[in-house]
Design an enzyme around this catalytic site. Structure first.
Site, PDB file in Angstrom:
ATOM      1  N   ASP A  64       1.016  -0.993   0.183  1.00 20.15           N
ATOM      2  CA  ASP A  64       0.136  -0.076   0.096  1.00 20.15           C
ATOM      3  C   ASP A  64       0.704   1.020   0.026  1.00 20.15           C
ATOM      4  O   ASP A  64       1.624   1.438   0.693  1.00 20.15           O
ATOM      5  CB  ASP A  64      -1.171   0.278   1.107  1.00 20.15           C
ATOM      6  CG  ASP A  64      -1.744   1.280   1.262  1.00 20.15           C
ATOM      7  OD1 ASP A  64      -1.712   1.846   0.227  1.00 20.15           O
ATOM      8  OD2 ASP A  64      -2.261   1.223   2.022  1.00 20.15           O
ATOM      9  N   TYR A 157      -7.483  14.972  -6.585  1.00 22.76           N
ATOM     10  CA  TYR A 157      -6.086  14.584  -7.497  1.00 22.76           C
ATOM     11  C   TYR A 157      -5.604  15.431  -8.377  1.00 22.76           C
ATOM     12  O   TYR A 157      -4.765  15.435  -8.673  1.00 22.76           O
ATOM     13  CB  TYR A 157      -7.492  13.326  -8.170  1.00 22.76           C
ATOM     14  CG  TYR A 157      -7.158  12.569  -9.410  1.00 22.76           C
ATOM     15  CD1 TYR A 157      -6.057  11.737  -9.053  1.00 22.76           C
ATOM     16  CD2 TYR A 157      -7.308  13.232 -10.319  1.00 22.76           C
ATOM     17  CE1 TYR A 157      -5.361  10.754 -10.513  1.00 22.76           C
ATOM     18  CE2 TYR A 157      -6.594  12.559 -11.714  1.00 22.76           C
ATOM     19  CZ  TYR A 157      -5.886  11.205 -11.073  1.00 22.76           C
ATOM     20  OH  TYR A 157      -5.737  10.361 -12.220  1.00 22.76           O
ATOM     21  N   LYS A 161      -2.353  15.761  -9.424  1.00 29.17           N
ATOM     22  CA  LYS A 161      -1.183  15.146 -10.568  1.00 29.17           C
ATOM     23  C   LYS A 161      -0.598  17.092 -11.147  1.00 29.17           C
ATOM     24  O   LYS A 161       0.472  16.683 -11.470  1.00 29.17           O
ATOM     25  CB  LYS A 161      -2.438  14.714 -11.582  1.00 29.17           C
ATOM     26  CG  LYS A 161      -3.131  13.083 -11.078  1.00 29.17           C
ATOM     27  CD  LYS A 161      -1.718  12.285 -11.528  1.00 29.17           C
ATOM     28  CE  LYS A 161      -2.385  11.383 -11.235  1.00 29.17           C
ATOM     29  NZ  LYS A 161      -1.745  10.411 -11.386  1.00 29.17           N
TER      30      LYS A 161
END
Length: 253
Positions: A64, A157, A161
């Site tokens: 993980d 997100y 990015k």
């Protein structure tokens, strides 16, 4: 059959399904030994077995990447099982669709841990081995979401990015003296199981209609770009990302 990656070892994080599985298949087909690192232990083991059945050298590692100790473990495993490490593909990502007002500290922490911090830790762990071998390749699956466009429910997100692209440029500059290149691919809308996170079939169809090439991308479209960036043909490319989106960003509207 030409196998330009014969004798090389490639790590693919998030390599058990979707884009990661396509990347794993493509490198294995080109002769590389592949370590599939994924939270889905059963999926990673199954894919590794399929690659071995096809004649490739492959293994799986359950991990993980929200755990900062895992990147060093992945690199050590690649060297122990496969004799070294030549290419790291950080493809694992975390992006649950979440309304902006509901984004909290734990969500931000996990998103950045998996998407961004893991890239730092993987390259730091791989760098000594890369230097011993006279070079190496670090590749990251970025996204058009964040660096180029926005999508409702993915602010966390998108921010991660955008940070990934900054990492690619800055890291490339610092590790270039060691013969190491750092590059990435920015996928557009790609047809994967995770893509269902963005909505139902009607949403997918509306997205498809806005893509000039008339289709969503496939995982293999991204794998091909990754293979190029790891190849000898890309030896003089570093600090760059390739947009693979079927032309979706081209229209002004």
């Amino acid at each position: 059959m030409d196998q330009p990656f014969a004798g090389q070892t490639v790590v693919v994080t998030g390599g058990a399904s979707g884009i990661g599985a396509a990347i794993s298949w493509r490198f294995a087909a080109q002769g590389a030994a592949v370590l599939i690192a994924d939270r889905d232990e059963a999926g990673a083991e199954q894919l590794a077995a399929q690659l071995r059945a096809g004649g490739a050298e492959a293994s799986a590692l359950a991990c993980d990447l929200a755990d900062a100790t895992q990147p060093a473990r992945i690199v050590a495993c690649a060297r122990q099982r496969h004799g070294g490490l030549d290419v790291v593909v950080h493809n694992a990502a975390y992006f649950p669709l979440t309304d902006f007002t509901a984004i909290d500290a734990p969500l931000l922490e996990r998103t950045f841990a998996v998407n961004v911090w893991a890239a730092f830790h993987l390259l730091q762990a791989a760098l000594p081995g890369f230097r011993e071998r006279g070079g190496g390749r670090m590749l990251v699956t970025s996204s058009v979401t964040g660096p180029r466009v926005a999508y409702p429910g993915l602010a966390h997100y998108a921010a991660s990015k955008s940070a990934v692209n900054g990492f690619i440029r800055a890291a490339a500059l610092e590790v270039a003296p060691f013969g190491v290149t750092v590059n990435g691919v920015e996928p557009g809308m790609i047809q994967t199981p995770a893509q269902a996170n963005l909505g139902d079939a009607s949403v997918t169809e509306r997205l498809r209609q806005r893509i000039p090439l008339g289709r969503l991308g496939t995982p293999d479209d991204i794998a091909g770009a990754m293979l190029f960036l790891a190849s000898a043909d890309a030896a003089y490319i570093t600090g760059q990302t390739i947009i693979v989106d079927g032309g979706a960003l081209l229209p002004e509207n």
